[in-house]
Write a protein that holds these residues in place. Sequence first.
Motif, PDB file in Angstrom:
ATOM      1  N   ALA A  99      -4.884  -0.403  -9.264  1.00 42.56           N
ATOM      2  CA  ALA A  99      -3.675   0.355  -8.940  1.00 42.56           C
ATOM      3  C   ALA A  99      -3.996   1.625  -8.153  1.00 42.56           C
ATOM      4  O   ALA A  99      -3.097   2.388  -7.829  1.00 42.56           O
ATOM      5  CB  ALA A  99      -2.930   0.721 -10.218  1.00 42.56           C
ATOM      6  N   SER A 100      -5.268   1.883  -7.852  1.00 39.55           N
ATOM      7  CA  SER A 100      -5.669   3.132  -7.193  1.00 39.55           C
ATOM      8  C   SER A 100      -5.586   2.978  -5.675  1.00 39.55           C
ATOM      9  O   SER A 100      -6.577   3.040  -4.963  1.00 39.55           O
ATOM     10  CB  SER A 100      -7.094   3.507  -7.612  1.00 39.55           C
ATOM     11  N   TYR A 101      -4.402   2.726  -5.164  1.00 42.51           N
ATOM     12  CA  TYR A 101      -4.171   2.687  -3.731  1.00 42.51           C
ATOM     13  C   TYR A 101      -3.894   4.109  -3.233  1.00 42.51           C
ATOM     14  O   TYR A 101      -3.528   4.992  -3.997  1.00 42.51           O
ATOM     15  CB  TYR A 101      -2.965   1.798  -3.404  1.00 42.51           C
ATOM     16  N   GLU A 102      -4.051   4.289  -1.920  1.00 43.75           N
ATOM     17  CA  GLU A 102      -3.614   5.523  -1.292  1.00 43.75           C
ATOM     18  C   GLU A 102      -2.106   5.399  -1.068  1.00 43.75           C
ATOM     19  O   GLU A 102      -1.643   4.941  -0.025  1.00 43.75           O
ATOM     20  CB  GLU A 102      -4.348   5.748   0.036  1.00 43.75           C
ATOM     21  N   LEU A 103      -1.349   5.757  -2.078  1.00 49.14           N
ATOM     22  CA  LEU A 103       0.101   5.600  -2.003  1.00 49.14           C
ATOM     23  C   LEU A 103       0.676   6.605  -1.014  1.00 49.14           C
ATOM     24  O   LEU A 103       0.182   7.726  -0.872  1.00 49.14           O
ATOM     25  CB  LEU A 103       0.721   5.781  -3.382  1.00 49.14           C
ATOM     26  N   MET A 104       1.732   6.206  -0.349  1.00 51.95           N
ATOM     27  CA  MET A 104       2.356   7.038   0.668  1.00 51.95           C
ATOM     28  C   MET A 104       3.427   7.907   0.021  1.00 51.95           C
ATOM     29  O   MET A 104       4.307   7.417  -0.702  1.00 51.95           O
ATOM     30  CB  MET A 104       2.972   6.170   1.771  1.00 51.95           C
ATOM     31  N   PHE A 105       3.343   9.193   0.233  1.00 48.48           N
ATOM     32  CA  PHE A 105       4.269  10.143  -0.379  1.00 48.48           C
ATOM     33  C   PHE A 105       5.015  10.909   0.701  1.00 48.48           C
ATOM     34  O   PHE A 105       4.492  11.172   1.790  1.00 48.48           O
ATOM     35  CB  PHE A 105       3.521  11.136  -1.291  1.00 48.48           C
ATOM     36  N   THR A 106       6.239  11.249   0.378  1.00 46.05           N
ATOM     37  CA  THR A 106       7.020  12.195   1.171  1.00 46.05           C
ATOM     38  C   THR A 106       7.366  13.353   0.243  1.00 46.05           C
ATOM     39  O   THR A 106       8.256  13.237  -0.608  1.00 46.05           O
ATOM     40  CB  THR A 106       8.298  11.544   1.717  1.00 46.05           C
ATOM     41  N   GLY A 107       6.640  14.424   0.361  1.00 50.23           N
ATOM     42  CA  GLY A 107       6.787  15.509  -0.608  1.00 50.23           C
ATOM     43  C   GLY A 107       6.180  15.086  -1.935  1.00 50.23           C
ATOM     44  O   GLY A 107       4.995  14.772  -2.012  1.00 50.23           O
ATOM     45  N   ILE A 124      12.644   0.899  -7.280  1.00 46.23           N
ATOM     46  CA  ILE A 124      11.569  -0.078  -7.502  1.00 46.23           C
ATOM     47  C   ILE A 124      10.230   0.622  -7.647  1.00 46.23           C
ATOM     48  O   ILE A 124       9.412   0.284  -8.517  1.00 46.23           O
ATOM     49  CB  ILE A 124      11.539  -1.098  -6.350  1.00 46.23           C
ATOM     50  N   LEU A 125       9.958   1.633  -6.829  1.00 46.99           N
ATOM     51  CA  LEU A 125       8.688   2.346  -6.905  1.00 46.99           C
ATOM     52  C   LEU A 125       8.565   3.125  -8.212  1.00 46.99           C
ATOM     53  O   LEU A 125       7.490   3.172  -8.821  1.00 46.99           O
ATOM     54  CB  LEU A 125       8.548   3.282  -5.704  1.00 46.99           C
ATOM     55  N   VAL A 126       9.642   3.742  -8.659  1.00 48.63           N
ATOM     56  CA  VAL A 126       9.607   4.439  -9.949  1.00 48.63           C
ATOM     57  C   VAL A 126       9.362   3.464 -11.082  1.00 48.63           C
ATOM     58  O   VAL A 126       8.562   3.712 -11.995  1.00 48.63           O
ATOM     59  CB  VAL A 126      10.921   5.229 -10.165  1.00 48.63           C
ATOM     60  N   VAL A 133       8.461  -4.748  -0.991  1.00 47.40           N
ATOM     61  CA  VAL A 133       8.279  -3.383  -0.500  1.00 47.40           C
ATOM     62  C   VAL A 133       6.804  -3.151  -0.202  1.00 47.40           C
ATOM     63  O   VAL A 133       5.933  -3.545  -0.985  1.00 47.40           O
ATOM     64  CB  VAL A 133       8.781  -2.352  -1.545  1.00 47.40           C
ATOM     65  N   ALA A 134       6.513  -2.524   0.919  1.00 42.81           N
ATOM     66  CA  ALA A 134       5.163  -2.070   1.254  1.00 42.81           C
ATOM     67  C   ALA A 134       5.058  -0.593   0.911  1.00 42.81           C
ATOM     68  O   ALA A 134       5.876   0.213   1.346  1.00 42.81           O
ATOM     69  CB  ALA A 134       4.877  -2.291   2.736  1.00 42.81           C
ATOM     70  N   SER A 191       7.599  12.562  -3.856  1.00 38.52           N
ATOM     71  CA  SER A 191       8.091  11.224  -4.213  1.00 38.52           C
ATOM     72  C   SER A 191       7.322  10.157  -3.438  1.00 38.52           C
ATOM     73  O   SER A 191       6.914  10.369  -2.290  1.00 38.52           O
ATOM     74  CB  SER A 191       9.585  11.110  -3.915  1.00 38.52           C
ATOM     75  N   LEU A 192       7.145   9.012  -4.101  1.00 39.96           N
ATOM     76  CA  LEU A 192       6.464   7.878  -3.494  1.00 39.96           C
ATOM     77  C   LEU A 192       7.360   7.256  -2.421  1.00 39.96           C
ATOM     78  O   LEU A 192       8.565   7.121  -2.603  1.00 39.96           O
ATOM     79  CB  LEU A 192       6.129   6.836  -4.572  1.00 39.96           C
ATOM     80  N   ARG A 193       6.762   6.883  -1.314  1.00 38.59           N
ATOM     81  CA  ARG A 193       7.529   6.358  -0.187  1.00 38.59           C
ATOM     82  C   ARG A 193       7.163   4.906   0.066  1.00 38.59           C
ATOM     83  O   ARG A 193       6.003   4.513  -0.001  1.00 38.59           O
ATOM     84  CB  ARG A 193       7.247   7.191   1.064  1.00 38.59           C
ATOM     85  N   GLY A 194       8.146   4.089   0.343  1.00 40.10           N
ATOM     86  CA  GLY A 194       7.917   2.689   0.641  1.00 40.10           C
ATOM     87  C   GLY A 194       8.881   2.204   1.707  1.00 40.10           C
ATOM     88  O   GLY A 194       9.861   2.862   2.036  1.00 40.10           O
ATOM     89  N   VAL A 195       8.596   1.015   2.229  1.00 37.01           N
ATOM     90  CA  VAL A 195       9.404   0.415   3.285  1.00 37.01           C
ATOM     91  C   VAL A 195       9.763  -1.001   2.862  1.00 37.01           C
ATOM     92  O   VAL A 195       8.898  -1.757   2.393  1.00 37.01           O
ATOM     93  CB  VAL A 195       8.650   0.403   4.631  1.00 37.01           C
ATOM     94  N   THR A 196      11.017  -1.388   3.022  1.00 33.95           N
ATOM     95  CA  THR A 196      11.453  -2.738   2.686  1.00 33.95           C
ATOM     96  C   THR A 196      10.926  -3.728   3.718  1.00 33.95           C
ATOM     97  O   THR A 196      11.142  -3.569   4.926  1.00 33.95           O
ATOM     98  CB  THR A 196      12.988  -2.814   2.637  1.00 33.95           C
ATOM     99  N   ILE A 197      10.214  -4.742   3.232  1.00 35.33           N
ATOM    100  CA  ILE A 197       9.715  -5.801   4.108  1.00 35.33           C
ATOM    101  C   ILE A 197      10.717  -6.947   4.182  1.00 35.33           C
ATOM    102  O   ILE A 197      11.074  -7.425   5.256  1.00 35.33           O
ATOM    103  CB  ILE A 197       8.352  -6.314   3.608  1.00 35.33           C
ATOM    104  N   GLU A 198      11.155  -7.424   3.015  1.00 35.41           N
ATOM    105  CA  GLU A 198      12.155  -8.484   2.939  1.00 35.41           C
ATOM    106  C   GLU A 198      13.056  -8.216   1.745  1.00 35.41           C
ATOM    107  O   GLU A 198      12.621  -7.650   0.735  1.00 35.41           O
ATOM    108  CB  GLU A 198      11.511  -9.871   2.791  1.00 35.41           C
ATOM    109  N   GLN A 199      14.294  -8.683   1.840  1.00 33.78           N
ATOM    110  CA  GLN A 199      15.241  -8.572   0.742  1.00 33.78           C
ATOM    111  C   GLN A 199      16.279  -9.676   0.896  1.00 33.78           C
ATOM    112  O   GLN A 199      16.918  -9.792   1.946  1.00 33.78           O
ATOM    113  CB  GLN A 199      15.916  -7.192   0.723  1.00 33.78           C
TER     114      GLN A 199
END
Length: 605
Positions: free
Chosen positions: A222-230, A7-9, A210-211, A232-240
Amino acid sequence: MKTVDQILVLYKQRINFYGPMHSRMKMIQSIYNGTMEVPLPDMEQNSMPSTPNLLAAGVDQMAGRITSVIPSVNFSSLRPGVRKYDRQSLTASRVVTGWWQEDRVPLKMKQRGRHLIAYGMSPVIIRWNYEDHRPTWQIRHPLETYPSTDIIPGQMTPTDCIFAYRRSVGWMRSKGYGDKLSALMGRSDMPNDASILLIEYIDAEETHLVAAGYKTSDPYSASYELMFTGDSLRGVTIEQYSNMGDGCPVVVPMRITLDTAAGQFDNMIGMYYQQAKLMALEVIAVEKGIFPDTYLVSRPSEVGRFLDGPHDGRTGMVNIIAGGDIREIQSQPGYLTNPTIDRLERNQRVTAGIPAEFGGESGSNIRTGRRGDAVLSAVIDYPVAEAQETFAYSLEEENICAIALAKSWDGNNKRTIYVGTGNANSPVTYVANETFEESDHVVSYPASGTDINSLIVGIGQRVGLGIMSKKTAATLDPYIDNPEQEHDSIIAEGLEQALMAGLQQQASSGQLPPLVISKVMTLVANDKMELAEALTKVTEDALKEQQAAEQSAAPAATADAAMAGQTVQSLAGPQAAIQGPNPSQANLSDLLSTLRRPQGATGGI
């Protein structure tokens, strides 16, 4: 189902694809809201625009005309002519109309009309309202919408759609997402006013929230401080969760253009900037004319100098000089400035289709109201018709999603919904699985390209000419919710007027006793009964009194019994008199009478 990384990609790809379109939308948004700044590089300053905001007037006027008429919903009878199925199709139409009414869709359409005209798209999500047990329409902003790239103008439902928006940390905590927030940020001390980027992915199978980001000053940036791990963009599932409908619950109607979505006023952005810039420079020039520039001119063989100054004339301070003279030089704007500003305004009106009538004015060459209507019609009728047809097809797709949700979540439950306004508000009871055996239907505007005023006038003219029935006119009139009920009401009113006229005639001629008139008047005036009900009650009471008098053993009839008999006779109407014999009957009677007479000896009578 897609993972968070997928989803982030996909979100990053959609940002690149829709970036130019969203840039135009932001410029339109700043002009409409009056927050646009006119850059004046030569003056080393910026200025707010001081020109007429034709774009805001055009958006409001066009959207108001497009959404002033509420479309009608028509389900076809599965077996035309059979009362059960005809009633079922009418009930289905009224249920969908009731959903619109309870969810305030007519009011939401005014917002959607502005989105379609200004931004070129009007996205909406159909979801289920668990409290009211009905579908609900959620309007989404085009600047936060990223539909699948295969959608084209004229296609309503995308394959999938991403919505990127922000919510505060306080909102996240109030919804019980504090642990998700801590997992995303790695800490839990963020202030409640900080913003979190939420990415909502929706397709026919699932809805995945996703947060993925933190902090921004622009709600649509779109200029948020996106969270990265290395890397790649990192996100957390809020609801699904899985979607219960048959398809994607997102509908994105777009304006019809050559290729991609575009607002009606995109082509006037440059002209508006030029006009605002010229207007700002002209204001500066006029201001300099009021407070002219001051020059120090040295005298012969002397060197002029300021002992105190130079000061701007607007400060009110005095310039003190030595060895020279002060001269003021007036600067006037160029003689082509005003004509150029006016020409740019006309270019905007012609390019974007904004007639002077939108601002309450009229062209100098308009002499009659008929000519003014013709000019206004030539400018706005076709864009209004196109937008209304787009919304009609869009509402069909939305209603199909809403019906699918109703059958999935509330299929066999009996629900009651109120449809109509004022005294015409009436309940409709339905079971989704029984009422909506077929979800195919038609949403149509009574006459595409007309606003509410033109529609009512046109319907009245056609009925007056005799080329349209009153029943068809009631079907097309947006103010009439149930044409069949309205037809019955018209018949009842006509019969009530005839009944009233008959009672007045009998009362004035003395055929109706005063006691009857007073009883009927008391029941009607005190709002206890309607006229027909009151008359029926008085008649039934009189009949009971007459029957009681006939069964009584008293030798003499009382005054009440006599009055009851007179009441019944008067309410029953005049009795038909026995008519005399016609000529044929008289001749037959004479012949029979002659045959019965005795004959004499000679054969005579």
